[in-house]
Motif scaffolding. Structure first.
Motif, PDB file in Angstrom:
ATOM      1  N   UNK A  49      62.150 -54.409 -13.399  1.00  0.00           N
ATOM      2  CA  UNK A  49      62.953 -53.784 -12.402  1.00  0.00           C
ATOM      3  C   UNK A  49      62.712 -54.604 -11.203  1.00  0.00           C
ATOM      4  N   UNK A  50      61.332 -54.841 -10.680  1.00  0.00           N
ATOM      5  CA  UNK A  50      60.942 -55.222  -9.353  1.00  0.00           C
ATOM      6  C   UNK A  50      60.110 -56.353  -9.737  1.00  0.00           C
ATOM      7  N   UNK A  51      60.566 -57.723 -10.074  1.00  0.00           N
ATOM      8  CA  UNK A  51      60.150 -58.654 -10.533  1.00  0.00           C
ATOM      9  C   UNK A  51      59.198 -59.282  -9.137  1.00  0.00           C
ATOM     10  N   UNK A  52      59.789 -59.247  -7.771  1.00  0.00           N
ATOM     11  CA  UNK A  52      59.282 -59.419  -6.765  1.00  0.00           C
ATOM     12  C   UNK A  52      57.974 -58.903  -6.505  1.00  0.00           C
ATOM     13  N   UNK A  53      57.436 -57.923  -7.079  1.00  0.00           N
ATOM     14  CA  UNK A  53      56.080 -57.551  -6.854  1.00  0.00           C
ATOM     15  C   UNK A  53      55.053 -58.148  -7.913  1.00  0.00           C
ATOM     16  N   UNK A  54      55.529 -59.132  -8.848  1.00  0.00           N
ATOM     17  CA  UNK A  54      54.567 -59.903  -9.457  1.00  0.00           C
ATOM     18  C   UNK A  54      53.555 -60.924  -8.238  1.00  0.00           C
ATOM     19  N   UNK A  55      52.361 -61.052  -8.711  1.00  0.00           N
ATOM     20  CA  UNK A  55      51.567 -61.998  -8.072  1.00  0.00           C
ATOM     21  C   UNK A  55      51.562 -61.386  -6.498  1.00  0.00           C
ATOM     22  N   UNK A  56      51.478 -60.161  -6.265  1.00  0.00           N
ATOM     23  CA  UNK A  56      51.323 -59.465  -4.797  1.00  0.00           C
ATOM     24  C   UNK A  56      50.169 -58.709  -4.683  1.00  0.00           C
ATOM     25  N   UNK A  57      49.435 -58.480  -3.758  1.00  0.00           N
ATOM     26  CA  UNK A  57      48.589 -57.354  -3.503  1.00  0.00           C
ATOM     27  C   UNK A  57      48.990 -56.092  -4.074  1.00  0.00           C
ATOM     28  N   UNK A  58      50.203 -55.630  -4.008  1.00  0.00           N
ATOM     29  CA  UNK A  58      50.598 -54.383  -4.853  1.00  0.00           C
ATOM     30  C   UNK A  58      50.506 -54.580  -6.442  1.00  0.00           C
ATOM     31  N   UNK A  59      50.702 -55.750  -7.128  1.00  0.00           N
ATOM     32  CA  UNK A  59      50.450 -55.835  -8.522  1.00  0.00           C
ATOM     33  C   UNK A  59      48.695 -55.534  -8.630  1.00  0.00           C
ATOM     34  N   UNK A  60      47.792 -56.258  -7.919  1.00  0.00           N
ATOM     35  CA  UNK A  60      46.640 -56.185  -8.112  1.00  0.00           C
ATOM     36  C   UNK A  60      46.175 -54.772  -7.981  1.00  0.00           C
ATOM     37  N   UNK A  61      46.679 -53.926  -6.997  1.00  0.00           N
ATOM     38  CA  UNK A  61      46.385 -52.639  -6.714  1.00  0.00           C
ATOM     39  C   UNK A  61      46.607 -51.842  -7.986  1.00  0.00           C
ATOM     40  N   UNK A  62      47.945 -52.025  -8.511  1.00  0.00           N
ATOM     41  CA  UNK A  62      48.230 -51.019  -9.905  1.00  0.00           C
ATOM     42  C   UNK A  62      47.515 -51.635 -10.944  1.00  0.00           C
ATOM     43  N   UNK A  63      47.246 -52.813 -10.960  1.00  0.00           N
ATOM     44  CA  UNK A  63      46.280 -53.112 -12.015  1.00  0.00           C
ATOM     45  C   UNK A  63      44.666 -52.553 -12.201  1.00  0.00           C
ATOM     46  N   UNK A  64      44.272 -52.492 -10.979  1.00  0.00           N
ATOM     47  CA  UNK A  64      43.147 -52.164 -10.448  1.00  0.00           C
ATOM     48  C   UNK A  64      42.991 -50.590 -10.808  1.00  0.00           C
ATOM     49  N   UNK A  65      44.073 -49.882 -10.614  1.00  0.00           N
ATOM     50  CA  UNK A  65      43.968 -48.485 -10.616  1.00  0.00           C
ATOM     51  C   UNK A  65      43.901 -48.253 -12.258  1.00  0.00           C
ATOM     52  N   UNK A  66      44.731 -48.943 -12.860  1.00  0.00           N
ATOM     53  CA  UNK A  66      44.978 -48.437 -14.371  1.00  0.00           C
ATOM     54  C   UNK A  66      43.673 -49.082 -15.105  1.00  0.00           C
ATOM     55  N   UNK A  67      43.119 -50.190 -14.790  1.00  0.00           N
ATOM     56  CA  UNK A  67      41.906 -50.810 -15.538  1.00  0.00           C
ATOM     57  C   UNK A  67      40.677 -50.209 -15.117  1.00  0.00           C
ATOM     58  N   UNK A  68      40.682 -49.672 -13.730  1.00  0.00           N
ATOM     59  CA  UNK A  68      39.219 -48.999 -13.474  1.00  0.00           C
ATOM     60  C   UNK A  68      39.495 -47.470 -13.295  1.00  0.00           C
TER      61      UNK A  68
END
Length: 369
Positions: A49-68
């Protein structure tokens, strides 16, 4: 009231993502915020839906939330929505719950304040007095240090021009500002006389200014303000007026002399011919350079040959700084008559020993028809 009902009607945009990043829950506020119907989101991947979020700080924060398995909070800009969102991501056993809200207005204000601060920093120490006004009432938003020096180091920011400079009423400046705001056309004024209370003491100051009123446009192309540049030229104007008065007095005196008088500037260009010199020559043409003296004023040597321009007494004084005395030459007037004249020429210097002019005086010795 169950949790699902609460989430549906809360003002926060709430969405839920599974561990594959697919939307599993979207409340009404999220539909409004994301400008997508629930059906367009449910079952679809966030990255789809929002491909513009890929490879951005937003993607990094979301992945940090779910993995950590930690809650994170961040801000992101969605180009497709042209909006800034504040997002809180809370991990759950199923994936993530996102609480989002639109902070575009706050970001816009912060950016405008940053831009305004940057503009102020750029203008603050500019050597030219600058004032920025906003709106139809011309409210002063910024004026720099050079401008403050023109108003006795007072601060008029926040005041309208009419309130800050009441004494300018009926001098035409408010009307000029209204005209620039209404038409969007730049105004440039040269050596405008301004009478105003310069130091706030009630004593009126008279000064001359070169003024530029430049319209400022908003993002829609509409005039939203005016940038004013105000360069004081009082000293230059008063000095020119003083020199003009002296020249007028000089001309009046020289016109009364029986002898003919011709004056040039430092380059030898003729700037003044009195009546006596005009009668002797039958012509009184100005702006003539040395190379044109002979032809314009019909000058000949005593034995009747065209006088070499560079050897004429006035040319020698203007071009070679010579003092010439008791020189003689002939003038052949347009009516065919000739006069024999005698004259003196010399350069004129100012207080700093700079040549500023040359002067020739002449009188008739004899006439021949």
């Amino acid at each position: 009231m169950d949790l699902e009902t609460v989430l549906e009607y809360t003002s926060d945009a709430v969405t839920e993502l599974d561990k594959d990043w697919n939307y599993t829950c979207v409340n009404y506020s999220a539909e409004l915020l994301l400008r997508r119907k629930r059906a367009e989101l449910l079952g679809h991947s966030l990255w789809e839906v929002f491909p513009e979020l890929l490879n951005t700080p937003a993607e990094a924060e979301l992945r940090r939330a779910i993995t950590g398995s930690i809650a994170v909070k961040f801000e992101l800009f969605l180009p497709g929505l042209y909006a800034w969102h504040e997002v809180r991501a809370v991990p759950t056993e199923q994936g993530l719950i996102l609480f989002s809200r639109d902070i575009s207005d706050r970001i816009r204000v912060l950016r405008e304040e940053a831009v305004r601060a940057e503009i102020r920093n750029m203008l603050e120490y500019a050597p030219v007095p600058i004032c920025i006004m906003r709106g139809q009432e011309h409210r002063i938003e910024i004026h720099n240090r050079s401008f403050q020096q023109l108003i006795g180091d007072r601060n008029f920011e926040g005041l309208t021009m009419r309130n800050a400079f009441r004494e300018l009423e009926a001098q035409g400046f408010f009307e000029l500002l209204d005209q620039v705001y209404a038409t969007g056309e730049t105004y440039e004024g040269k050596e405008l006389l301004v009478r105003y209370d310069r130091h706030g003491t009630g004593e009126m100051y008279e000064g001359y200014f070169n003024v530029i009123y430049q319209p400022l446009l908003d993002t829609t192309g509409q005039v939203c303000g005016i940038l004013s540049l105000n360069i004081e030229v009082t000293k230059e104007v008063l000095e020119r007026q003083r020199v003009a008065r002296i020249a007028t007095e000089r001309d009046a005196i020289l016109q009364q002399l029986i002898e003919g008088v011709i004056v040039t500037d430092a380059e030898g260009r003729i700037t003044f011919v009195n009546e006596a010199a005009s009668r002797l020559h039958g012509v009184a043409k100005l702006d003539v350079l040395p190379e044109g003296y002979t032809d314009t004023y019909h000058l000949y040597t005593v034995d009747g040959k065209p006088y070499p321009p560079a050897e004429l007494p006035l040319s020698r004084a203007a071009l070679r700084d010579e003092i010439v005395t008791e020189a003689r030459w002939r003038i052949r007037r347009l009516d065919g008559t000739e006069v024999l004249v005698e004259g003196n020429a010399r350069p004129i210097y100012d207080e700093q020993s700079r040549k500023i002019a040359a002067v020739l005086t002449l009188r008739e010795l004899a006439a021949k028809s």
